[in-house]
Design an enzyme around this catalytic site. Structure first.
Site, mmCIF file in Angstrom:
data_model
loop_
_atom_site.group_PDB
_atom_site.id
_atom_site.type_symbol
_atom_site.label_atom_id
_atom_site.label_comp_id
_atom_site.label_asym_id
_atom_site.label_seq_id
_atom_site.Cartn_x
_atom_site.Cartn_y
_atom_site.Cartn_z
ATOM 1 N N GLU A 299 3.456 -9.910 7.701
ATOM 2 C CA GLU A 299 3.420 -8.462 7.951
ATOM 3 C C GLU A 299 4.287 -7.712 6.944
ATOM 4 O O GLU A 299 4.347 -6.487 6.957
ATOM 5 C CB GLU A 299 3.925 -8.186 9.370
ATOM 6 C CG GLU A 299 3.084 -8.843 10.452
ATOM 7 C CD GLU A 299 1.609 -8.540 10.280
ATOM 8 O OE1 GLU A 299 0.811 -9.499 10.200
ATOM 9 O OE2 GLU A 299 1.247 -7.356 10.195
ATOM 10 N N PRO B 147 0.819 -1.222 0.000
ATOM 11 C CA PRO B 147 0.000 0.000 0.000
ATOM 12 C C PRO B 147 0.854 1.274 0.000
ATOM 13 O O PRO B 147 0.379 2.350 -0.332
ATOM 14 C CB PRO B 147 -0.800 -0.121 1.298
ATOM 15 C CG PRO B 147 -0.814 -1.569 1.608
ATOM 16 C CD PRO B 147 0.518 -2.087 1.134
ATOM 17 N N ASP C 182 -10.307 0.188 -24.534
ATOM 18 C CA ASP C 182 -10.269 0.047 -23.079
ATOM 19 C C ASP C 182 -10.237 1.423 -22.439
ATOM 20 O O ASP C 182 -9.556 2.313 -22.924
ATOM 21 C CB ASP C 182 -8.974 -0.660 -22.643
ATOM 22 C CG ASP C 182 -9.136 -2.175 -22.668
ATOM 23 O OD1 ASP C 182 -10.245 -2.621 -23.010
ATOM 24 O OD2 ASP C 182 -8.161 -2.860 -22.361
ATOM 25 N N ARG D 51 -1.568 -7.628 -21.999
ATOM 26 C CA ARG D 51 -2.596 -7.192 -22.959
ATOM 27 C C ARG D 51 -2.026 -6.197 -23.962
ATOM 28 O O ARG D 51 -2.503 -6.091 -25.081
ATOM 29 C CB ARG D 51 -3.737 -6.488 -22.236
ATOM 30 C CG ARG D 51 -4.593 -7.341 -21.335
ATOM 31 C CD ARG D 51 -5.505 -6.457 -20.500
ATOM 32 N NE ARG D 51 -6.257 -5.526 -21.339
ATOM 33 C CZ ARG D 51 -7.337 -5.868 -22.034
ATOM 34 N NH1 ARG D 51 -7.753 -7.104 -22.007
ATOM 35 N NH2 ARG D 51 -7.983 -4.966 -22.746
#
Ligand SMILES: NC(=O)c1ccc(NC2CCCC2)nc1
Length: 252
Positions: free
Chosen positions: A122, A95, A175, A160
């Site tokens: 962790e 994060p 897209d 892709r």
């Protein structure tokens, strides 16, 4: 491109590599994904890859030494590729990373590939991160049990974009994000579903009109849900005169 994945759960990757439009790219090794089970590089009798955190607290921390042994093996195995295409960055998912965007994916997809480190527990001992990680990447502001899902997302998004992967090259242009805007609505059979009809222009066969209609829906969706992307697309020179006229008409 070659992508090496360092993970405790290689079994999470196979099913993904065997389905969908990207499957052929993996089978043909156009995108060469190599899985490196971390446990094989734990040399003590208990094959430890994690241990308790200094300072106490819940959970476990991934140990430096097995990771360094695994990374050395990967770097040795990549030596020829890296000699030609340049040293692959080591990417860690957390994060705390930079939010992944289509432009970052596009840059990655045109590069030599990477080594992807999937954390668990962790997280990874900070000394390994400080010594070896070139880039931290985040899928968004939420916590996952491991870095495997972000690794799969990056692999899919980059694959892709490889030439020949999507049978209709234009389709990824459709897209959302590939042109910096959100996607337009899509419809298929049946033509009528109670009172919900398919927008008539899509049945008209008038391809110029259809393209204009789709572009206007993209602009509207983006103004409504992600107005920040309008300004970014404008700065990137992705909005043309017709786009700007439509934006004025809808009051943006
Ligand atoms: N938002 C994300 O991209 C993300 C990445 C990894 C993660 N968890 C990992 C990180 C180290 C141990 C589990 N959670 C969230």
């Amino acid at each position: 491109m070659r992508i090496d994945v360092l993970t405790l759960f290689p079994e999470l990757f196979q099913p993904f590599l065997q389905v969908g439009v990207t499957r052929r790219a993996f089978e043909s090794r156009q995108v060469d994904v190599r899985l490196w089970p971390l446990r094989e590089h734990a040399t003590d009798n208990y094959r430890r890859v994690d241990d308790r955190p200094y300072g106490g607290g819940p959970g476990m921390v991934m140990l430096v030494e097995p990771l360094e042994r695994a990374l050395a093996a990967i770097r040795a195995d990549r030596a020829d590729t890296d000699a030609v295409a340049g040293r692959a960055p080591l990417i860690y998912f957390s994060p705390a990373g930079a939010p992944l965007t289509q432009s970052r994916v596009q840059a990655f997809a045109s590069g030599p590939g990477a080594i992807l480190l999937c954390g668990r527990y962790e997280g990874v001992d900070q000394r390994f991160l400080d010594r070896h990680v070139d880039e931290e990447v985040s899928l968004g502001d939420f916590v996952l049990s491991g870095g495997e899902l972000p690794a799969l997302a990056l692999i899919d998004a980059a694959t892709r974009l490889q030439p020949g992967v999507l049978n209709d090259a234009a389709s990824h242009q459709q897209d959302s994000f590939s042109d910096g805007l959100l996607d337009c609505p899509h419809y298929s059979r049946p033509e009528r579903l109670g009172d919900a009809a398919v927008p008539p222009v899509l049945l008209s066969g008038n391809h110029a009109e259809i393209a204009r209609w789709r572009r206007q829906r993209q602009l509207e969706a983006t103004v409504r849900r992600r107005p920040d992307l309008i300004e970014a697309a404008r700065r990137a020179g992705r909005l043309d005169v017709a786009d700007e006229r439509w934006l004025r008409q809808i009051g943006s």
